[in-house]
Design a protein around this motif. Structure first.
Motif, PDB file in Angstrom:
ATOM      1  N   ARG A 124       0.829  -1.208   0.000  1.00 29.94           N
ATOM      2  CA  ARG A 124       0.000   0.000   0.000  1.00 29.94           C
ATOM      3  C   ARG A 124       0.862   1.256   0.000  1.00 29.94           C
ATOM      4  N   GLY A 171       2.393   1.806  -3.255  1.00 30.63           N
ATOM      5  CA  GLY A 171       1.388   2.266  -4.213  1.00 30.63           C
ATOM      6  C   GLY A 171       1.220   3.778  -4.180  1.00 30.63           C
ATOM      7  N   VAL A 172       1.038   4.316  -2.966  1.00 29.74           N
ATOM      8  CA  VAL A 172       0.794   5.754  -2.844  1.00 29.74           C
ATOM      9  C   VAL A 172       2.075   6.548  -3.097  1.00 29.74           C
ATOM     10  N   LEU A 219       1.684   5.462  -7.755  1.00 27.95           N
ATOM     11  CA  LEU A 219       0.713   6.520  -8.072  1.00 27.95           C
ATOM     12  C   LEU A 219       1.355   7.551  -9.018  1.00 27.95           C
ATOM     13  N   ASP A 223      -4.902  -1.228  -7.840  1.00 26.31           N
ATOM     14  CA  ASP A 223      -4.987  -1.498  -6.395  1.00 26.31           C
ATOM     15  C   ASP A 223      -4.970  -0.201  -5.593  1.00 26.31           C
ATOM     16  N   VAL A 224      -4.219   0.797  -6.091  1.00 31.25           N
ATOM     17  CA  VAL A 224      -4.129   2.070  -5.367  1.00 31.25           C
ATOM     18  C   VAL A 224      -5.451   2.831  -5.475  1.00 31.25           C
ATOM     19  N   ASP A 284      -7.671   1.160  -3.105  1.00 31.37           N
ATOM     20  CA  ASP A 284      -7.293   1.481  -1.724  1.00 31.37           C
ATOM     21  C   ASP A 284      -7.747   2.888  -1.338  1.00 31.37           C
ATOM     22  N   TRP A 321      -0.151   6.876   4.197  1.00 31.89           N
ATOM     23  CA  TRP A 321      -1.360   6.137   3.874  1.00 31.89           C
ATOM     24  C   TRP A 321      -2.646   6.948   3.956  1.00 31.89           C
TER      25      TRP A 321
END
Ligand code: FCB
Length: 463
Positions: free
Chosen positions: A242, A245-246, A250, A263-264, A267, A321
């Motif tokens: 996660r 991802g961010v 991203l 997935d991002v 999320d 997050w």
């Protein structure tokens, strides 16, 4: 290459700076205000109440600073252009005096045999555009493209290598979610909208630069983070996915692959429906790059929770997050740290280069920033002895050299930074330069690390 001490013959040796961090002269010759001028005026935002003045007064001292670069045997200099010098209101009327400054700088560099590498946006958004909505507003991306066209037309006959935006993650997240950078907002939705418009602005600016017809090569400077799960358990692995991802995908997926990572987006559903994405945006954002700039300082370890971890090693709960899920924590590895508190781990640079080489499809890579802050002093012998910085550079350059051996198309390296400078929220308290600056007298002293780097740049090999 067989000789592990030697870099490829055509490897480019450079150093980097950014306009707000070095120029000073914030009210000279019609410069408009930027979000960093405003932010620095808010009590408590910048350590010691420091502002963009005097910085290194580079605006008035660029000639002798270029001479210094020549003494350091630099083949290239990465600098940024202050948008509010060129367009004081961010759009509309052009301030010719602002363009003239960069015009003179570029000519001086070329006369010294140093390639100018220009960044269009290193965080100094004109305040007038922030007042009109800033990066969370779509129009800002279009104003950025117009600014890129104006600067490209003025300098594109002499500047070949361009970076559109510097570290869009920092602009979007430190500026709009954590509020520790200008403009100091704290809103997750704003951070995501800003992300989209920075990357859209990047794509539009790349097209605008190319439309000027000069022999331009376009990239951006991205700060990829190495995010590793603290432990092998499923929760830590999920937390690291996660966070990666961010923090990384991203930004890299839209630019390198023309899509947001599914997935991002999933999320982040509780924060944004991504309705700022319009048809054609991802195509614009993924306009092919000529090169990718990689900024790297320190890797980050992530765990799903602080349970069972020595509290002294845990920091920064959940900041990556957006508070949308279980809070992750950052875990230190217990390695030596720099004056920023950043752990020194050159394997992170190696990992970043390998990964980005794999994701960017064979385009040239450059380390566009890498360096460290230590508490330097000028000693009685008139010198600055900074063995820690020299060791940091050597270790990271050896990692870069290994990446070349592993097949990474790494073509050059820019040390951060040429000069000690205004280190954002830390003001003048953190010194990153190869060259020491006494801010009261503006005297420059090349540090021992600078002398070492100059020799490396001259010979292209570790001695
Ligand atoms: C990077 C910035 C640069 C400098 C270094 C230390 O994130 O791009 O301006 O502040 O960190």
């Amino acid at each position: 290459m067989n000789d592990s001490n030697a870099f490829p013959d055509d490897f480019l040796w450079g150093a980097a700076t950014a306009s707000f961090q070095i120029e000073g002269a914030t009210t000279a010759d019609g410069r408009g205000r930027s979000i960093w001028d405003t932010f620095a005026d808010v009590p408590g935002k910048i350590l010691g109440g420091d502002t963009g003045d005097p910085a290194d007064d580079h605006y008035h001292r660029y000639t002798s600073d270029v001479a210094l670069m020549r003494d350091l045997n630099l083949g290239a200099y990465r600098f940024s252009i202050a948008w509010p010098r060129v367009l004081p209101e961010g759009r509309g009327k052009v301030n010719q005096a602002g363009i003239d400054f960069y015009d003179r700088l570029v000519d001086t560099l070329l006369e010294a045999g140093i390639q100018p590498w220009a960044t269009l946006y290193h965080w100094d958004l004109p305040q007038a555009l922030e007042d009109a909505g800033g990066w969370p507003a779509r129009d800002t991306a279009h104003h950025f493209a117009e600014y890129a066209r104006i600067v490209g037309e003025a300098l594109g006959d002499r500047v070949t290598n361009w970076m559109t935006v510097n570290e869009p993650w920092c602009s979007a997240f430190l500026g709009h979610l954590e509020g520790v950078h200008a403009p100091g907002r704290r809103d997750a939705g704003d951070a995501l909208a800003a992300t989209h418009h920075l990357l859209l602005g990047h794509g539009l600016a790349a097209q605008a630069l190319r439309s000027t017809g000069g022999p331009v090569r376009v990239g951006l400077a991205h700060n990829q983070a190495v995010i590793r799960p603290h432990g092998p358990n499923a929760e830590d692995v999920r937390a690291a996915r996660r966070a990666d991802g961010v923090r990384n995908r991203l930004f890299t997926d839209p630019v390198l692959k023309g899509r947001y990572p599914a997935d991002v987006v999933r999320d982040l559903a509780g924060i944004s429906d991504f309705s700022f994405v319009r048809e054609g945006d991802l195509e614009t954002m993924s306009t092919p790059l000529d090169f990718l700039g990689v900024n790297f300082y320190s890797p980050e370890f992530v765990a799903a929770s602080a349970d069972g971890i020595d509290p002294a090693r845990v920091s920064g709960a959940g900041d990556v997050w957006l508070g949308a899920g279980p809070e992750e924590v950052h875990v230190s590895q217990g390695l030596p740290v720099t004056h920023m508190g950043w752990e020194v781990d050159p394997t992170g640079l190696y990992d970043v280069l390998l990964r980005l080489a794999g994701e960017s499809g064979g385009i040239d890579l450059y380390v566009t920033e890498n360096g460290c802050a230590f508490e330097d002093t000028v000693t009685a012998d008139g010198r600055v002895h900074d063995p820690d910085r020299r060791d940091y550079y050597e270790a990271h350059l050896r990692a870069a050299r290994e990446a070349v051996d592993a097949g990474v198309p790494l073509r050059g390296y820019f040390a951060w930074s040429l000069l000690d400078n205004f280190e954002w929220a830390w003001g003048y308290s953190r010194r990153f330069g190869l060259v020491h600056v006494d801010y009261a007298t503006q005297e420059r002293v090349v540090k021992d690390s600078g002398l070492w780097y100059a020799e490396l740049a001259r010979t292209g090999r570790f001695s």
